[in-house]
Design an enzyme around this catalytic site. Structure first.
Site, PDB file in Angstrom:
ATOM      1  N   LYS A 210       0.835  -1.198   0.000  1.00 41.21           N
ATOM      2  CA  LYS A 210       0.000   0.000   0.000  1.00 41.21           C
ATOM      3  C   LYS A 210       0.875   1.255   0.000  1.00 41.21           C
ATOM      4  O   LYS A 210       0.695   2.161  -0.787  1.00 41.21           O
ATOM      5  CB  LYS A 210      -0.918  -0.038   1.225  1.00 41.21           C
ATOM      6  CG  LYS A 210      -1.844   1.141   1.335  1.00 41.21           C
ATOM      7  CD  LYS A 210      -2.822   0.947   2.490  1.00 41.21           C
ATOM      8  CE  LYS A 210      -3.562   2.243   2.770  1.00 41.21           C
ATOM      9  NZ  LYS A 210      -4.518   2.127   3.862  1.00 41.21           N
ATOM     10  N   GLU A 216      10.390  -4.649   4.769  1.00 39.47           N
ATOM     11  CA  GLU A 216      10.509  -6.035   4.319  1.00 39.47           C
ATOM     12  C   GLU A 216      10.252  -6.138   2.818  1.00 39.47           C
ATOM     13  O   GLU A 216      11.007  -6.771   2.074  1.00 39.47           O
ATOM     14  CB  GLU A 216       9.490  -6.934   5.051  1.00 39.47           C
ATOM     15  CG  GLU A 216       9.760  -7.136   6.531  1.00 39.47           C
ATOM     16  CD  GLU A 216       9.125  -6.064   7.407  1.00 39.47           C
ATOM     17  OE1 GLU A 216       8.803  -4.963   6.889  1.00 39.47           O
ATOM     18  OE2 GLU A 216       8.960  -6.321   8.610  1.00 39.47           O
ATOM     19  N   GLY A 272      -4.977  -2.045   4.894  1.00 38.74           N
ATOM     20  CA  GLY A 272      -4.159  -3.182   4.448  1.00 38.74           C
ATOM     21  C   GLY A 272      -4.845  -4.522   4.677  1.00 38.74           C
ATOM     22  O   GLY A 272      -4.890  -5.376   3.797  1.00 38.74           O
ATOM     23  N   ARG A 273      -5.388  -4.708   5.877  1.00 39.60           N
ATOM     24  CA  ARG A 273      -5.988  -6.006   6.210  1.00 39.60           C
ATOM     25  C   ARG A 273      -7.376  -6.177   5.610  1.00 39.60           C
ATOM     26  O   ARG A 273      -8.024  -7.201   5.803  1.00 39.60           O
ATOM     27  CB  ARG A 273      -6.003  -6.200   7.725  1.00 39.60           C
ATOM     28  CG  ARG A 273      -6.657  -5.070   8.499  1.00 39.60           C
ATOM     29  CD  ARG A 273      -6.254  -5.104   9.964  1.00 39.60           C
ATOM     30  NE  ARG A 273      -6.750  -3.970  10.714  1.00 39.60           N
ATOM     31  CZ  ARG A 273      -6.118  -2.807  10.829  1.00 39.60           C
ATOM     32  NH1 ARG A 273      -4.953  -2.619  10.222  1.00 39.60           N
ATOM     33  NH2 ARG A 273      -6.629  -1.835  11.557  1.00 39.60           N
ATOM     34  N   GLU A 358      -5.084  -6.926  14.485  1.00 37.48           N
ATOM     35  CA  GLU A 358      -4.600  -5.587  14.132  1.00 37.48           C
ATOM     36  C   GLU A 358      -5.768  -4.601  14.199  1.00 37.48           C
ATOM     37  O   GLU A 358      -5.580  -3.426  14.495  1.00 37.48           O
ATOM     38  CB  GLU A 358      -3.968  -5.589  12.728  1.00 37.48           C
ATOM     39  CG  GLU A 358      -3.024  -4.419  12.502  1.00 37.48           C
ATOM     40  CD  GLU A 358      -2.151  -4.552  11.258  1.00 37.48           C
ATOM     41  OE1 GLU A 358      -0.925  -4.665  11.403  1.00 37.48           O
ATOM     42  OE2 GLU A 358      -2.693  -4.548  10.146  1.00 37.48           O
ATOM     43  N   HIS A 389      -5.483 -33.761  17.178  1.00 35.91           N
ATOM     44  CA  HIS A 389      -4.411 -34.616  17.675  1.00 35.91           C
ATOM     45  C   HIS A 389      -3.271 -33.799  18.275  1.00 35.91           C
ATOM     46  O   HIS A 389      -2.173 -34.309  18.465  1.00 35.91           O
ATOM     47  CB  HIS A 389      -3.910 -35.525  16.552  1.00 35.91           C
ATOM     48  CG  HIS A 389      -4.982 -36.438  16.055  1.00 35.91           C
ATOM     49  ND1 HIS A 389      -5.252 -37.654  16.639  1.00 35.91           N
ATOM     50  CD2 HIS A 389      -5.916 -36.275  15.085  1.00 35.91           C
ATOM     51  CE1 HIS A 389      -6.290 -38.219  16.021  1.00 35.91           C
ATOM     52  NE2 HIS A 389      -6.703 -37.393  15.081  1.00 35.91           N
ATOM     53  N   LYS A 509       9.055  -0.627  14.374  1.00 38.98           N
ATOM     54  CA  LYS A 509       9.633  -0.267  13.062  1.00 38.98           C
ATOM     55  C   LYS A 509      10.686   0.816  13.240  1.00 38.98           C
ATOM     56  O   LYS A 509      11.773   0.758  12.647  1.00 38.98           O
ATOM     57  CB  LYS A 509       8.542   0.280  12.131  1.00 38.98           C
ATOM     58  CG  LYS A 509       7.571  -0.735  11.589  1.00 38.98           C
ATOM     59  CD  LYS A 509       6.629  -0.056  10.583  1.00 38.98           C
ATOM     60  CE  LYS A 509       5.487  -0.953  10.180  1.00 38.98           C
ATOM     61  NZ  LYS A 509       4.480  -0.285   9.346  1.00 38.98           N
TER      62      LYS A 509
HETATM   63  O1  F6P Z   1       2.963  -2.895   9.735  1.00 35.11           O
HETATM   64  C1  F6P Z   1       1.593  -3.148   9.593  1.00 35.11           C
HETATM   65  C2  F6P Z   1       1.125  -2.855   8.209  1.00 35.11           C
HETATM   66  O2  F6P Z   1       1.008  -1.491   8.028  1.00 35.11           O
HETATM   67  C3  F6P Z   1      -0.176  -3.562   7.899  1.00 35.11           C
HETATM   68  O3  F6P Z   1      -1.273  -2.899   8.378  1.00 35.11           O
HETATM   69  C4  F6P Z   1      -0.106  -3.680   6.432  1.00 35.11           C
HETATM   70  O4  F6P Z   1      -1.018  -4.619   5.944  1.00 35.11           O
HETATM   71  C5  F6P Z   1       1.329  -4.101   6.267  1.00 35.11           C
HETATM   72  O5  F6P Z   1       2.022  -3.351   7.235  1.00 35.11           O
HETATM   73  C6  F6P Z   1       1.919  -3.893   4.900  1.00 35.11           C
HETATM   74  O6  F6P Z   1       1.892  -2.553   4.527  1.00 35.11           O
HETATM   75  P1  F6P Z   1       2.127  -2.120   3.041  1.00 35.11           P
HETATM   76  O7  F6P Z   1       1.056  -2.720   2.200  1.00 35.11           O
HETATM   77  O8  F6P Z   1       2.080  -0.621   3.037  1.00 35.11           O
HETATM   78  O9  F6P Z   1       3.474  -2.626   2.611  1.00 35.11           O
END
Ligand code: F6P
Length: 548
Positions: A210, A216, A272-273, A358, A389, A509
């Site tokens: 987003k 990452e 995002g979610r 979240e 199990h 972060k």
């Molecule tokens: O760190 C949490 C978050 O902001 C989530 O809410 C989001 O889904 C994820 O990181 C990834 O964010 P982006 O789509 O901006 O890379």
């Protein structure tokens, strides 16, 4: 004091629930079912071809009435209307919350800042359809002229969990000639394993973010580009045929080197979610094709409409949300187990963890004061029957009360002899055993020696919902996800928290950004954290061999 100034726990509906809880807290499900032989039929609701049996909950009709009163008194209806209208209900980020617009039909009109967003949504869907059709047909060629056979989605959180969950859930409908991988972790191994046996000439990366700033994802995307260019002779022109982006941030996409004509847009009013029905679903569309993707959107939309219009007492997401509040705040339960008896839903609990935790892992209300009761519980789970199990022992006989959601389907997508009957027999047996258990008398009556009998007693009275539907289709997946999305909304509205921000992820972060140069560029520098963090950093420096 005006009604709106009342905190949740001061409300009349809350106090009635507290008093009611004291009355029924020890009532056993055995008793409740014995008292009302029609309970199993009456305490069920059906909508959008999803059947919800909530009879095995520790509730009476009075409980449900009081919970619905709570929803009404806290203004849930107005909050639902505000979301669908496009009001900026995500207060701390000053944003509308409009994932429902992502699956609205073309002719709908939903305004954000006076502009109808639905045509934009459909323009992106058209672009996704065109692109995915070209890739799936082989018309879209890689840099060397070979067709794309591998798709790697790079993203994290909502930009990964929705795509990977949907890919796994709908694998049955996917094009098996294409290989799909999902890279999320900054751990080198994730990307290394995803690419190790692939040919760069046939690989397409979907960089899904987003913000297009997430550490990452950007790190993985850069390394993926290096991998691609190494494999294709270093010509940077190749990037255009092998990288597409899904983002709200065109400037950052261009900065990365992806042609913005290969960017699929979404908007800041998509959390995002809550983004799997936005362009973040591009990998899903690539896997299952646009017709199936539209069927999934239709399933979401059906549940959206049900949530928006159905009376609370028959509203599936509202019922699920209210039952969650009943356990979290009155029985003080800490977790909810989600137990899909459908192998294709193996990533559904992980997906729900982000969606629920979240969203509702918040400790202050919208006005910034500390909440007066527990909010979002911990969600966890595994597909059945595997969990039986391993961890079900604790659910059956441990000291904690764990409400369970069982999810099952009438038909298998891969029928094999007796398997499906056996699978479903296990779902029904588990919820029955949890609810009714086995008394000491029953255990003794079976001839169990006295010393062993207590170990073999099942107290029962352990609550569960069972969600039953015909079969797992794209449309059904849409309904199921929307069911949980809106149950999360219901709870957040009643707790009066912002279910759409995620400030709690920020501090870690920021601190990581501070530590990175201490590990990379200044391996001998003095570290000025707490003594534990200092020690760990020094030890890591030694382990990696950059310091003595
Ligand atoms: O760190 C949490 C978050 O902001 C989530 O809410 C989001 O889904 C994820 O990181 C990834 O964010 P982006 O789509 O901006 O890379």
């Amino acid at each position: 004091m005006t009604t709106t100034a009342l905190s949740l726990t001061e409300r009349a509906a809350w106090k009635s629930l507290e008093a009611h809880y004291e009355k029924i807290r020890d009532l056993h499900l055995r008793q409740l079912f014995a008292d009302d032989p029609t309970r199993g039929e009456r305490m069920a609701a059906e909508a959008c071809s999803l059947y919800l049996d909530y009879s095995k909950n520790r509730v009476t009709h009075e409980t449900l009435k009081l919970l619905v009163n709570l929803a009404e008194e806290t203004g849930l209806r107005a909050r639902i209307d505000a979301m669908f209208r496009g009001d900026k209900i995500n207060l701390t980020e000053d944003r509308a919350v409009l994932h429902v617009a992502l699956r609205a039909p073309k002719e709908a009109s939903i305004l954000v800042d006076g502009e109808n967003v639905v045509p934009h949504v459909h323009a992106v869907l058209d672009k996704m359809t065109d692109f995915s059709t070209r890739v799936r047909s082989g018309d879209w060629k890689g840099h060397t002229g070979r067709r794309i056979r591998n798709v790697i989605n790079i993203g994290i959180g909502g930009s990964d969990l929705g795509p990977v969950m949907a890919y796994e859930a709908l694998k049955f409908y996917s094009d098996r000639a294409l290989t799909f991988r999902f890279v999320s972790n900054v751990d080198d191994t994730d990307l290394a394993e995803a690419t190790r046996d692939l040919d760069p000439a046939e690989t397409l990366f979907v960089v899904a973010s987003k913000t297009f700033t997430t550490l990452e994802t950007m790190t993985n995307a850069h390394s993926a580009r290096d991998w691609l260019l190494n494999g294709l002779g270093g010509d940077a022109v190749a990037v255009a045929r092998h990288f597409v982006a899904v983002s709200t941030n065109a400037a950052k996409v261009a900065e990365f080197g992806i042609d913005t004509s290969n960017m699929f847009e979404f908007w800041d009013w998509v959390g995002g979610r809550y983004s799997m029905t936005s362009a973040i679903g591009l990998s899903t569309m690539l896997a299952i094709g646009s017709d199936h993707f539209y069927a999934m959107l239709d399933g979401f939309h059906q549940m959206d409409e049900h949530f928006r219009t159905a009376p609370f007492e028959r509203n599936l997401p509202v019922l699920l949300g209210l039952l969650g509040i009943w356990y979290a705040d009155f029985f003080a339960t800490q977790t909810v187990a989600v137990l899909p008896y459908e192998q294709y839903l193996k990533r559904f609990p992980a997906y729900l963890q982000q969606l629920t935790m979240e969203s509702n892992g918040k400790h202050v209300t919208l006005d910034g004061t500390r909440v007066g009761c527990d909010t979002g519980p911990i969600y966890w789970g595994e597909p059945g029957t595997n969990g039986q199990h391993s961890f079900y022992q604790l659910i059956h006989q441990g000291t904690r009360l764990i409400p369970c959601d069982f999810i099952a389907f009438g038909q298998s997508l891969n029928p094999l002899g007796r398997h499906h009957d056996m699978l479903l027999a296990n779902v029904f047996a588990q919820s029955e055993a949890l609810a009714f258990g086995k008394t000491l008398d029953q255990v003794r009556g079976e001839g169990t020696p006295d010393w062993l009998a207590p170990h073999r007693v099942f107290e029962g009275n352990r609550p569960s919902n069972t969600i039953l539907a015909e079969r797992l289709t794209p449309e059904m997946l849409g309904k199921l996800v929307a069911l949980y999305e809106h149950s999360v909304f219901t709870q957040g509205a009643i707790w009066n928290i912002d279910s759409f921000d995620q400030w709690g992820v920020e501090l870690g972060k920021v601190l990581a950004q501070r530590i990175i140069p201490e590990l990379e560029d200044m391996p001998e520098s003095e570290v000025k954290h707490d003594s534990s963090t200092n020690c760990l950093i020094r030890r890591y420096r030694k382990l990696k061999g950059t310091s003595r």
